[in-house]
Structure formats: structure tokens, C-alpha cells
Design a protein around this motif. Structure first.
Motif, PDB file in Angstrom:
ATOM      1  N   GLY A   1       0.822  -1.202   0.000  1.00 49.49           N
ATOM      2  CA  GLY A   1       0.000   0.000   0.000  1.00 49.49           C
ATOM      3  C   GLY A   1       0.852   1.246   0.000  1.00 49.49           C
ATOM      4  N   LEU A   2       0.880   1.953  -1.117  1.00 51.62           N
ATOM      5  CA  LEU A   2       1.782   3.095  -1.293  1.00 51.62           C
ATOM      6  C   LEU A   2       1.003   4.388  -1.540  1.00 51.62           C
ATOM      7  CD1 LEU A   2       4.414   1.307  -3.537  1.00 51.62           C
ATOM      8  CD2 LEU A   2       4.575   1.737  -1.077  1.00 51.62           C
TER       9      LEU A   2
ATOM     10  N   SER B   1       1.584   0.561 -11.370  1.00 48.05           N
ATOM     11  CA  SER B   1       2.407   1.676 -11.834  1.00 48.05           C
ATOM     12  C   SER B   1       2.895   2.530 -10.664  1.00 48.05           C
ATOM     13  CB  SER B   1       1.623   2.544 -12.818  1.00 48.05           C
ATOM     14  OG  SER B   1       0.442   3.048 -12.216  1.00 48.05           O
ATOM     15  N   LYS B   2       2.111   2.599  -9.606  1.00 49.35           N
ATOM     16  CA  LYS B   2       2.519   3.371  -8.431  1.00 49.35           C
ATOM     17  C   LYS B   2       3.693   2.688  -7.727  1.00 49.35           C
ATOM     18  CE  LYS B   2      -0.571   5.703  -6.140  1.00 49.35           C
ATOM     19  NZ  LYS B   2      -1.671   6.130  -5.224  1.00 49.35           N
ATOM     20  N   ALA B   3       3.677   1.354  -7.693  1.00 49.33           N
ATOM     21  CA  ALA B   3       4.800   0.619  -7.112  1.00 49.33           C
ATOM     22  C   ALA B   3       6.067   0.816  -7.938  1.00 49.33           C
ATOM     23  CB  ALA B   3       4.456  -0.869  -7.011  1.00 49.33           C
TER      24      ALA B   3
ATOM     25  N   ALA C   1       1.770  -2.898   6.222  1.00 49.37           N
ATOM     26  CA  ALA C   1       0.677  -2.572   5.315  1.00 49.37           C
ATOM     27  C   ALA C   1       0.024  -1.276   5.746  1.00 49.37           C
ATOM     28  CB  ALA C   1      -0.368  -3.688   5.288  1.00 49.37           C
ATOM     29  N   CYS C   2      -0.410  -0.502   4.762  1.00 54.07           N
ATOM     30  CA  CYS C   2      -1.197   0.708   5.025  1.00 54.07           C
ATOM     31  C   CYS C   2      -2.157   0.868   3.857  1.00 54.07           C
ATOM     32  CB  CYS C   2      -0.294   1.932   5.179  1.00 54.07           C
ATOM     33  SG  CYS C   2      -1.158   3.394   5.803  1.00 54.07           S
ATOM     34  N   VAL C   3      -3.373   0.330   4.030  1.00 52.12           N
ATOM     35  CA  VAL C   3      -4.359   0.340   2.957  1.00 52.12           C
ATOM     36  C   VAL C   3      -5.605   1.103   3.418  1.00 52.12           C
ATOM     37  CG1 VAL C   3      -3.426  -1.697   1.811  1.00 52.12           C
ATOM     38  CG2 VAL C   3      -5.113  -1.994   3.632  1.00 52.12           C
ATOM     39  N   GLY C   4      -6.741   0.896   2.759  1.00 52.33           N
ATOM     40  CA  GLY C   4      -7.867   1.788   2.983  1.00 52.33           C
ATOM     41  C   GLY C   4      -8.802   1.431   4.123  1.00 52.33           C
ATOM     42  N   ASN C   5      -9.211   0.144   4.195  1.00 56.53           N
ATOM     43  CA  ASN C   5     -10.232  -0.236   5.167  1.00 56.53           C
ATOM     44  C   ASN C   5     -10.141  -1.732   5.443  1.00 56.53           C
ATOM     45  OD1 ASN C   5     -11.544  -1.559   2.963  1.00 56.53           O
ATOM     46  ND2 ASN C   5     -12.624   0.325   2.449  1.00 56.53           N
TER      47      ASN C   5
END
Length: 294
Positions: free
Chosen positions: A15-16, A42-44, A71-75
Motif C-alpha cells: 500500500g503506497l 504503476s505506483k509501485a 501494510a497501510c491500505v484503505g479499510n
């Protein structure tokens, strides 16, 4: 920022986004070998071009060989999607390795994933953060953790690469519950600041001068210091988005229904944020509560 040098380790970061990207960058600057995964590949690749390290096509492949997977994601659902299943991180992690979740999620999912980790011989630490995008970029986040002490001791010195405090507050779920306390306190504080500024402006006061004065007394807060004058200037195109705060307050109110806590002010401010969303302020900073009062 690290208290002392930490031996380089093989790490993964899943998670970026506006938080995860800078946090993973601090781990690279600290000398760790970091493999990253992002749902938008593409972000990675862009992260690797800027920081080095390598990108993996799945969470499982990113986690292979990593001593710690962050990890750092949305929900909750996003978290389960990168952790569980055939391509999830748990499937690639070696026994004894540690999964650290920096997502602001529910205490329930933290306990669920901690149990799933134990069944695989892994460790899971729920570790939501406070400090916003600026805290992530500057490496000064506050991290609230829940989990086993041994797993916490393994991740803490590494996480200090982007933190000023990393604290164990109890068993699995305690980190998420502490983040809920944080958001409860902030919600009512920002509403009070909005009302004070709006009142002062209606009264014809020079509110920047007033904030300078009362900011030296008992009314002082981080929100006043960092958001008071931008609220006076009607500036909100930055910071912690209203959409994110509503997600967090939804978690708070759901947990309160479960544990019987009474949160009248929090429930009211949550509805005020719904008003801001309806005004087109979904991505405005949370200090935009004052827009309702103008």
C-alpha cells in the motif's frame, strides 16, 4: 526518526498511498531491503524508481523472505484482500515473521487477522498511526499498537524510521481502539475551534491575533497551532480528508454500539462532516467544519 542504528532487514510494504509511500521510503533510507506492492502496479514501479528496492505483483510475492511485512491500505476489506487468500501476504510469510498493519481499521478485523496469523505461526500487530500525511513525509508519526510483546519488540525499532513514538497499548485490537479514542478527541476539538473562530469573526475580532493570544493559554492544541489560521483564511485543500475522517468515525460509532459507550458529541460531529461532504468537501481537510458556520 530512528533512536539508534538498526541492522538492515528484508521488509515488505503493502500500500503506497499518501501515508504508505513516504513510510516505505523512510524504511529504504534507513538501509532496509524493501519490496513493495500496490494495487495499482504503476505506483509501485514509480516508488521503486524514486527509492530503489523492488516491486512485486502480489502481496504473497512481496512478503516472501521478509522478516516484517508492513501494510497501510484503505479499510477492513482492503486489508483482508492483501492479507488472506492464495495471493495474500500470509501465504508468503515464513513462520515467526511479523505482519504490521498501519491501516486505520476496526478492532474486530485486527483480532480476526491476529487469530489467522497465529494459526500459521505468524505474528500480527495492529498499529494505526496519527500525524497525517505531513507526519508520514517527515517521519514523525505516532504509532498505537496492539499485539504480543515479542512481536512488538521486533517491529518497534524498525518502525521508528518514520515515527517519533511507537507504543504497545494492549492485546490485539488495542491499537485500533486507541486510534478511535484519538479520533473522538479530535472531532469535538475541531468543532469547538470552528465555533470559536466563527464566533470571533462575527464579533469583528482579528482572529489571527486572538489565536496567537489564546494559543499561549489553556485553549492551545495541535489543531489550533496548525489549522487555526488556515481556517480563518478559508483554506482546506490539504491535510486529512473529510472522507477519511468519516470512515474513521464510522468505525468509532460501530465500536461504541458494540461496547455500550455513549458518544453524543462524536455522533453529532460525524453528521456535521456529512454536511461538509454534501457541500463538495469530501477531500477538504477536517478543519473545513467551519464552512458549515459561514
Amino acid at each position: 526518526m530512528s533512536e539508534a542504528p538498526v541492522a538492515p532487514q528484508a521488509l515488505a510494504f503493502l500500500g503506497l498511498g499518501v501515508m504508505g509511500g513516504p513510510m516505505a521510503g523512510h524504511l529504504r533510507k534507513a538501509g532496509h531491503a524493501v519490496t513493495v506492492y500496490n494495487r495499482t502496479a504503476s505506483k509501485a514501479q514509480a516508488w521503486v524508481a524514486e527509492h530503489g528496492g523492488q516491486a512485486a505483483p502480489t502481496p504473497r510475492e512481496a512478503a516472501q523472505g521478509a522478516a516484517i511485512v508492513f501494510a497501510c491500505v484503505g479499510n477492513d476489506d482492503d486489508l483482508r484482500s492483501v492479507v488472506l487468500g492464495e495471493d495474500g501476504a500470509f501465504a508468503g510469510m515464513a513462520p515467526g515473521s511479523v505482519f504490521v498493519d498501519h491501516t486505520t481499521a476496526s478492532a474486530e478485523v485486527a483480532r480476526e487477522l491476529a487469530q489467522a496469523a497465529r494459526a500459521r505461526g505468524l505474528w500480527f500487530v495492529d498499529a494505526p498511526v496519527s500525524g497525517g500525511q505531513a507526519g508520514a513525509v517527515n517521519g514523525v508519526l505516532t504509532v498505537m499498537c496492539g499485539g504480543e510483546a515479542s512481536a512488538f519488540e521486533a517491529m518497534r525499532p524498525v518502525a521508528m524510521a518514520y515515527s517519533r513514538a511507537v507504543t504497545l497499548l494492549g492485546p490485539s485490537g488495542a491499537g485500533q481502539l486507541a486510534k478511535m479514542v484519538n479520533q473522538i478527541c479530535i472531532a469535538s476539538l475541531v468543532q469547538g475551534l470552528a465555533e470559536g473562530i466563527a464566533f470571533g469573526q462575527k464579533a469583528g475580532l482579528d482572529m489571527k491575533a486572538v489565536l496567537d493570544v489564546i494559543g499561549k493559554g489553556a485553549a492551545q492544541s495541535w489543531q489550533m497551532d496548525n489549522r487555526g489560521k488556515t481556517m480563518v483564511d478559508d483554506q482546506f485543500e490539504f491535510g486529512f480528508a473529510v472522507d477519511w475522517m468519516r470512515k474513521d468515525l464510522g468505525l468509532v460509532l460501530e465500536e461504541a454500539r458494540r461496547n455500550g459507550a455513549t458518544l453524543p458529541a462524536t455522533a453529532m460531529v460525524d453528521q456535521f462532516y456529512a454536511d461538509v461532504q454534501a457541500m463538495g468537501g469530501r477531500r477538504w481537510d477536517t478543519s473545513s467544519l467551519i464552512k458549515r458556520l459561514r
